[in-house]
Enzyme design. Structure first.
Site, mmCIF file in Angstrom:
data_model
loop_
_atom_site.group_PDB
_atom_site.id
_atom_site.type_symbol
_atom_site.label_atom_id
_atom_site.label_comp_id
_atom_site.label_asym_id
_atom_site.label_seq_id
_atom_site.Cartn_x
_atom_site.Cartn_y
_atom_site.Cartn_z
ATOM 1 N N ASP A 122 0.794 -1.234 0.000
ATOM 2 C CA ASP A 122 0.000 0.000 0.000
ATOM 3 C C ASP A 122 0.823 1.280 0.000
ATOM 4 O O ASP A 122 0.358 2.331 0.437
ATOM 5 C CB ASP A 122 -0.904 -0.006 1.245
ATOM 6 C CG ASP A 122 -0.103 -0.210 2.517
ATOM 7 O OD1 ASP A 122 1.118 0.045 2.505
ATOM 8 O OD2 ASP A 122 -0.688 -0.627 3.527
ATOM 9 N N GLU A 145 -1.943 5.270 2.888
ATOM 10 C CA GLU A 145 -1.933 3.849 2.506
ATOM 11 C C GLU A 145 -3.324 3.277 2.228
ATOM 12 O O GLU A 145 -3.493 2.449 1.329
ATOM 13 C CB GLU A 145 -1.233 3.018 3.592
ATOM 14 C CG GLU A 145 0.278 3.241 3.700
ATOM 15 C CD GLU A 145 0.660 4.458 4.518
ATOM 16 O OE1 GLU A 145 -0.253 5.160 5.037
ATOM 17 O OE2 GLU A 145 1.871 4.733 4.642
ATOM 18 N N HIS A 190 13.816 4.985 12.036
ATOM 19 C CA HIS A 190 13.571 5.154 10.601
ATOM 20 C C HIS A 190 14.365 6.366 10.105
ATOM 21 O O HIS A 190 14.565 7.331 10.841
ATOM 22 C CB HIS A 190 12.065 5.384 10.435
ATOM 23 C CG HIS A 190 11.554 5.330 9.038
ATOM 24 N ND1 HIS A 190 11.857 6.286 8.102
ATOM 25 C CD2 HIS A 190 10.742 4.441 8.410
ATOM 26 C CE1 HIS A 190 11.252 5.990 6.954
ATOM 27 N NE2 HIS A 190 10.571 4.864 7.118
HETATM 28 C C1 UD1 Z 1 6.901 4.810 3.350
HETATM 29 C C2 UD1 Z 1 5.479 4.442 2.943
HETATM 30 C C3 UD1 Z 1 4.772 3.735 4.099
HETATM 31 C C4 UD1 Z 1 5.595 2.564 4.629
HETATM 32 C C5 UD1 Z 1 6.991 3.048 4.969
HETATM 33 C C6 UD1 Z 1 7.861 1.897 5.387
HETATM 34 C C7 UD1 Z 1 4.336 5.940 1.384
HETATM 35 C C8 UD1 Z 1 3.605 7.193 1.217
HETATM 36 N N1 UD1 Z 1 4.741 5.662 2.627
HETATM 37 O O1 UD1 Z 1 6.788 5.785 4.384
HETATM 38 O O2 UD1 Z 1 3.521 3.257 3.639
HETATM 39 O O3 UD1 Z 1 4.981 2.068 5.784
HETATM 40 O O4 UD1 Z 1 7.584 3.661 3.795
HETATM 41 O O5 UD1 Z 1 8.996 2.334 6.051
HETATM 42 O O6 UD1 Z 1 4.544 5.233 0.428
HETATM 43 N N2 UD1 Z 1 14.666 8.129 3.938
HETATM 44 C C9 UD1 Z 1 16.011 8.043 3.754
HETATM 45 N N3 UD1 Z 1 16.543 6.807 3.450
HETATM 46 C C10 UD1 Z 1 15.791 5.693 3.321
HETATM 47 C C11 UD1 Z 1 14.402 5.802 3.520
HETATM 48 C C12 UD1 Z 1 13.859 7.031 3.815
HETATM 49 O O7 UD1 Z 1 16.726 9.020 3.878
HETATM 50 O O8 UD1 Z 1 16.323 4.613 3.050
HETATM 51 C C13 UD1 Z 1 14.070 9.453 4.272
HETATM 52 C C14 UD1 Z 1 13.976 10.401 3.076
HETATM 53 O O9 UD1 Z 1 14.246 11.697 3.493
HETATM 54 C C15 UD1 Z 1 12.493 10.321 2.706
HETATM 55 C C16 UD1 Z 1 11.852 10.117 4.073
HETATM 56 O O10 UD1 Z 1 12.746 9.260 4.759
HETATM 57 O O11 UD1 Z 1 12.077 11.496 2.077
HETATM 58 C C17 UD1 Z 1 10.478 9.501 4.069
HETATM 59 O O12 UD1 Z 1 10.403 8.361 3.222
HETATM 60 P P1 UD1 Z 1 9.012 8.013 2.462
HETATM 61 O O13 UD1 Z 1 9.205 6.779 1.668
HETATM 62 O O14 UD1 Z 1 8.502 9.203 1.764
HETATM 63 O O15 UD1 Z 1 8.005 7.792 3.663
HETATM 64 P P2 UD1 Z 1 8.008 6.702 4.805
HETATM 65 O O16 UD1 Z 1 7.590 7.384 6.039
HETATM 66 O O17 UD1 Z 1 9.276 5.953 4.769
HETATM 67 N N1 UDP Z 2 12.673 -3.662 9.958
HETATM 68 C C1 UDP Z 2 14.035 -3.880 9.720
HETATM 69 N N2 UDP Z 2 14.928 -3.062 10.350
HETATM 70 C C2 UDP Z 2 14.551 -2.068 11.182
HETATM 71 C C3 UDP Z 2 13.163 -1.834 11.398
HETATM 72 C C4 UDP Z 2 12.254 -2.654 10.754
HETATM 73 O O1 UDP Z 2 14.409 -4.796 8.986
HETATM 74 O O2 UDP Z 2 15.418 -1.377 11.718
HETATM 75 C C5 UDP Z 2 11.709 -4.529 9.267
HETATM 76 C C6 UDP Z 2 10.589 -5.083 10.132
HETATM 77 O O3 UDP Z 2 10.979 -6.274 10.780
HETATM 78 C C7 UDP Z 2 9.505 -5.307 9.114
HETATM 79 C C8 UDP Z 2 9.671 -4.133 8.183
HETATM 80 O O4 UDP Z 2 11.033 -3.711 8.336
HETATM 81 O O5 UDP Z 2 9.745 -6.485 8.370
HETATM 82 C C9 UDP Z 2 8.725 -3.038 8.582
HETATM 83 O O6 UDP Z 2 9.055 -1.883 7.940
HETATM 84 P P1 UDP Z 2 8.429 -0.478 8.322
HETATM 85 O O7 UDP Z 2 8.073 -0.453 9.769
HETATM 86 O O8 UDP Z 2 9.384 0.533 7.810
HETATM 87 O O9 UDP Z 2 7.143 -0.410 7.406
HETATM 88 P P2 UDP Z 2 5.634 -0.899 7.574
HETATM 89 O O10 UDP Z 2 5.640 -2.345 7.912
HETATM 90 O O11 UDP Z 2 5.002 -0.053 8.621
HETATM 91 O O12 UDP Z 2 5.034 -0.615 6.247
#
Ligand code: UD1
Ligand code: UDP
Length: 367
Positions: free
Chosen positions: A95, A131, A238
């Site tokens: 999602d 989502e 995160h």
């Molecule tokens: C996204 C998804 C959410 C999912 C989550 C899993 C959308 C809108 N949201 O949210 O559904 O639960 O991922 O974690 O699709 N960033 C980094 N390095 C990384 C990852 C993220 O620097 O490897 C930073 C970047 O600044 C980025 C911000 O995190 O802009 C947010 O990432 P984004 O994918 O937009 O939203 P999430 O909160 O991660």
């Molecule tokens: N996870 C991971 N390392 C971390 C935190 C989470 O491998 O430091 C794994 C976790 O076990 C799960 C997935 O990442 O499998 C969940 O990701 P996240 O919470 O970012 O997204 P969501 O599940 O809420 O979409």
């Protein structure tokens, strides 16, 4: 058949990885993979650990990206990828904004799409945001629907989607079967300094709809640590800047709060297996922790994953300070309540979801 998986974030990668292994092992399928790079470091860590080498990488991530950024870059980027790789079927997962944009791009190219982890619903279009709407729109576009549970298939039926709906289990259990077990040695230096004689509270918070309420949640964590000296909080934070700033500001100097870098998925799953309880707004953790017999307090107002709530291992705690403190301390101080919740339940299948998805792809009349 040329089957292209498209995904972009950490959880999608973790749950697609076991499926990719099965697709690659199938002689009738040419398995292709494209990542959008909605996440970078957090995605690359999973690709490395599962040894996935994408055929294309859109590298779309930017600091503090907006939903429009993710959606438009994915839509535009996939046009060229489809032209080059010529898939017969695209598979998306879950999602995220990558999921929805990839499904839409596929539709525009008249390539059929299958949805892995289909049919989850809260019935509140703004929660989780975005989502809930991403997955509803993805369901509308897709021609194959792989549902983790019967309840998920019923949700689709209620929306008039009945063709090519398969109940497969969730591939998250397939992933856990690969990562957890044996005499695991952690890779992360941060984990090596965790005091395992304390009761471990494993925490993750990242949802966009929680950004405004983070202060309540983090104040509650601080209070719990201050009043329960036999606990240690471990939070692999995160990489979202909004989350990191709040975590450091509110918990940077809290006693026994370990704010650590994201863990590789093997470390994360095995750390969960050794924790006392899990406090989270994550979707994936709500599925993994019950399978490992760990009570989960969900830091949200509702969940699209009611199965483990009904089984008693997950409780929807909400995002208010008082409720988080009360529910956590109940589990820390009331042994009976802890035992009641800490039982392994696994409503998400037998670890063979990927196998079932591959079989369904081969058998289906793909629309
Ligand atoms: C996204 C998804 C959410 C999912 C989550 C899993 C959308 C809108 N949201 O949210 O559904 O639960 O991922 O974690 O699709 N960033 C980094 N390095 C990384 C990852 C993220 O620097 O490897 C930073 C970047 O600044 C980025 C911000 O995190 O802009 C947010 O990432 P984004 O994918 O937009 O939203 P999430 O909160 O991660
Ligand atoms: N996870 C991971 N390392 C971390 C935190 C989470 O491998 O430091 C794994 C976790 O076990 C799960 C997935 O990442 O499998 C969940 O990701 P996240 O919470 O970012 O997204 P969501 O599940 O809420 O979409």
């Amino acid at each position: 058949m040329r089957v292209l998986t498209v995904f972009g974030t950490r959880p999608e990668a973790i749950k697609m990885a076991p499926l990719i292994r099965k697709l690659e092992a199938c002689p009738d399928i040419d398995a292709l993979c494209c990542v959008t790079g909605q996440h970078r470091e957090m995605l690359d860590g999973v690709l490395r650990k599962f040894d996935i080498k994408p055929d294309a990488d859109l590298a779309i991530m930017s600091q503090n990206q907006t939903l429009a950024d993710i959606t438009s870059r994915t839509l535009n980027g996939l046009t060229d990828v489809f032209a080059a790789l010529k898939p017969d079927l695209t598979l998306v997962h879950g999602d995220t904004s990558t999921t929805f944009a990839a499904a839409l791009a596929s539709f525009y190219a008249k390539i059929p799409v299958g949805h892995v982890e289909a049919g989850l619903r809260t019935d509140n279009r703004y929660s989780p945001f975005p989502e809930e709407m991403n997955r509803r729109m993805t369901s509308r576009i897709c021609g194959l629907h792989f549902c983790p549970t019967v309840k998920n298939a019923l949700n689709l039926k209620n929306e008039g989607i009945t063709e090519n709906v398969y109940v497969t289990g969730n591939t998250v259990i397939d992933a856990l079967n690969i990562t957890v077990g044996g005499d695991y040695a952690f890779e992360s230096e941060d984990i090596k300094t965790v005091d395992f004689s304390k009761r471990l509270l494993l925490v993750t918070v990242h949802r966009r709809e929680n950004y405004g309420g983070l202060e309540n949640i983090l104040r509650a964590f601080r209070h719990i640590l201050e009043t329960n000296p036999d606990t240690e909080l471990v939070w692999p934070v995160h990489l979202s800047p909004a989350v990191r700033e709040a975590a450091n500001a509110m918990l940077g100097d809290a006693p026994r709060a370990r704010l650590i870098e994201p863990l590789n998925v093997w470390d994360m799953h095995n750390l969960m297996a050794r924790s006392a309880l899990v406090l989270t707004d994550s979707g994936g953790l709500q599925e993994e922790a019950p399978a490992l017999g760990k009570p989960v307090l969900v830091l949200r107002r509702e969940t699209e994953r009611p199965e483990a709530v009904e089984a008693g291992t997950v409780k929807v705690c909400g995002v208010e300070y008082d409720a988080i403190v009360r529910e956590t301390e109940l589990l820390l101080n009331d042994r009976k309540e802890y035992e009641r919740m800490a039982k392994a339940v696994n409503p998400y299948g037998d670890g063979k979801a990927s196998e079932r998805i591959v079989k369904a792809i081969l058998d289906a009349e793909i629309p």
